[in-house]
Design an enzyme around this catalytic site. Structure first.
Site, PDB file in Angstrom:
ATOM      1  N   ASP A  43       1.584  -6.954 -10.915  1.00  0.00           N
ATOM      2  CA  ASP A  43       0.592  -6.636 -11.942  1.00  0.00           C
ATOM      3  C   ASP A  43       0.048  -5.233 -11.703  1.00  0.00           C
ATOM      4  O   ASP A  43      -0.026  -4.401 -12.613  1.00  0.00           O
ATOM      5  CB  ASP A  43      -0.543  -7.669 -11.895  1.00  0.00           C
ATOM      6  N   ASP A 102       0.845  -1.205   0.000  1.00  0.00           N
ATOM      7  CA  ASP A 102       0.000   0.000   0.000  1.00  0.00           C
ATOM      8  C   ASP A 102       0.879   1.253   0.000  1.00  0.00           C
ATOM      9  O   ASP A 102       0.647   2.204  -0.761  1.00  0.00           O
ATOM     10  CB  ASP A 102      -0.988  -0.003   1.181  1.00  0.00           C
TER      11      ASP A 102
HETATM   12  C1  IPM Z   1      -0.462  -8.352 -17.405  1.00  0.00           C
HETATM   13  C2  IPM Z   1      -1.924  -8.630 -17.608  1.00  0.00           C
HETATM   14  C3  IPM Z   1      -2.204 -10.105 -17.340  1.00  0.00           C
HETATM   15  C4  IPM Z   1      -1.865 -10.377 -15.889  1.00  0.00           C
HETATM   16  C5  IPM Z   1      -3.632 -10.577 -17.679  1.00  0.00           C
HETATM   17  C6  IPM Z   1      -3.992 -10.268 -19.104  1.00  0.00           C
HETATM   18  C7  IPM Z   1      -3.826 -12.026 -17.372  1.00  0.00           C
HETATM   19  O1  IPM Z   1      -2.689  -7.787 -16.820  1.00  0.00           O
HETATM   20  O2  IPM Z   1       0.373  -9.023 -18.045  1.00  0.00           O
HETATM   21  O3  IPM Z   1      -0.125  -7.459 -16.629  1.00  0.00           O
HETATM   22  O4  IPM Z   1      -2.696 -10.157 -14.992  1.00  0.00           O
HETATM   23  O5  IPM Z   1      -0.744 -10.838 -15.641  1.00  0.00           O
HETATM   24 MG    MG Z   2      -1.579  -6.253 -15.853  1.00  0.00          MG
END
Ligand code: IPM
Ligand code: MG
Length: 373
Positions: free
Chosen positions: A248, A224
């Protein structure tokens, strides 16, 4: 020796941006002595439409035998109602997992000409050069058990498992320390060790691994706080290492800090340096088929491929320099165009980069030196 590149354009704007990468690869074959053979394959929703699965066996086989993979993007509203097991995203996740591509490198770099495209103040982002190292084949994305079940009282509940083994943490930590060692020698490990046991262990293993890298200054941050620090003072970071899901999320935030998600490339590497390269943006269904998508993240992904899979750092540098130079010339796709500027199309941007690469290679043959012999 000729290397094989498997191109997986995928869905949405994927085919449009990968088409520009193909032009760049053609140019590098002609002008930089790059010896590659490019194959095409299906993945994601487009694979589902033809084969009923987002990762058909021929694609997985071709991916296993290729030296490197270039992927566009997967997913779109058309496939959102499908069961999880055959969603386009599953094709991508299965590729990462089947090929053991555990180390995801996501560099976030502010191009000088784009500092004003950032949603943050210019001075906060000018000169930003950050590398996010995201663990890619473990954590909550892959942990078992997972699913939706009927719980006590007959109510449905969804559940996932966040699990990290020591060895998984150790190998991603090592990659991150090695990268930090070659850059600014600062590594920030991002976790939620105050709440989640799995990341308490993450922190312990990262600290253990740090003993082998005395030159790198290691810090820790809860996720966070890291999200806040990324938009408060992004230049405090050099290399960030984090879990699959935190990576991500933080990489999307970092992308926006640099100006546009259309600018960020990525490399997903296995233990031996084989890689899959993809822009971190998604399939952007809202602009697909219009020829307006920004191809730069994909072209920069080709540069990462040259650097990490083909050991051609100089040629990679020429691609990166070409991107810098077209931006300095004022070329902008719609996502990075400032008010009033007339944006160029996907293919105009791709052509301009290819031309700039040609010019750079002609001016400075040393950029090709590592491709000879
Ligand atoms: C990324 C994308 C992917 C993930 C999705 C499309 C599955 O958001 O490569 O960042 O979550 O890893
Ligand atoms: Mg992503």
């Amino acid at each position: 020796m000729t290397k094989t590149i498997l191109c997986l354009p995928g869905d949405g704007i994927g085919p449009e941006v990968v088409a520009e990468a193909t032009k760049l690869l053609d140019c590098l074959q002609q002008d930089a002595g790059l010896e590659v053979e490019v194959e095409l394959g299906l993945v994601g929703g487009s694979a589902y439409d033809q084969h009923g699965t987002p990762l058909p066996d021929p694609t997985l086989d071709a991916a296993r035998s290729a030296d490197a993979i270039l992927l566009g993007a997967v997913g779109g509203p058309k496939w959102e109602a499908l069961p999880y097991a055959v969603r386009p995203e599953r094709g991508l996740l299965a590729l990462r997992s089947e090929l053991g591509l555990f180390a995801n490198l996501r560099p976030a770099l502010t191009y000088h000409a784009l500092a004003d495209a950032s949603s943050l103040k210019r001075e906060l982002v000018t000169g930003l050069d950050l590398m996010i190292v995201r663990e890619l084949t473990g954590g909550i994305y892959f942990g078992q058990p997972r699913g939706v079940r009927v719980g006590d009282g007959g109510e449905k509940e969804g559940f996932n498992t966040l699990v990290y083994r020591e060895s998984e943490v150790r190998r991603i930590a090592r990659v991150a320390f090695e990268i930090a060692d070659q850059r600014g020698k600062k590594l920030c490990s991002v976790d939620k060790a105050n709440v989640l046991e799995s990341t308490e262990l993450w922190r312990e293993v990262v600290i253990e691994t740090s003993r082998q890298f005395p030159a790198v200054a290691l810090t820790h941050m809860y996720v966070d706080n890291a999200a806040m620090q990324l938009v408060r003072q992004p230049k405090q970071f050099d290399v960030i290492v984090t879990t699959n899901m935190f990576g991500d999320i933080l990489s999307d935030a970092a992308a926006m800090v640099t100006g546009s998600i259309g600018m960020l490339p990525s490399a997903s590497l296995d233990a031996g340096g084989k890689g899959m390269y993809e822009p971190i943006h998604g399939s952007a269904p809202d602009i697909a088929g219009q020829g307006v998508a920004n191809p730069l993240a994909t072209l920069l992904s080709v540069a990462m491929m040259l650097r990490y899979s083909f050991a051609q750092a100089a040629t990679a540098g020429s691609v990166e320099q070409a991107v810098d130079s077209v931006l300095n010339d004022g070329l902008r796709t719609a996502d990075i165009a400032a008010g009033g500027a007339v944006p160029v199309s996907t293919s105009e941007m791709g052509d301009a980069v290819v031309q700039a690469v040609r010019r750079l290679l002609a001016e400075s043959p040393s950029m090709r030196q590592d491709t000879r012999g």
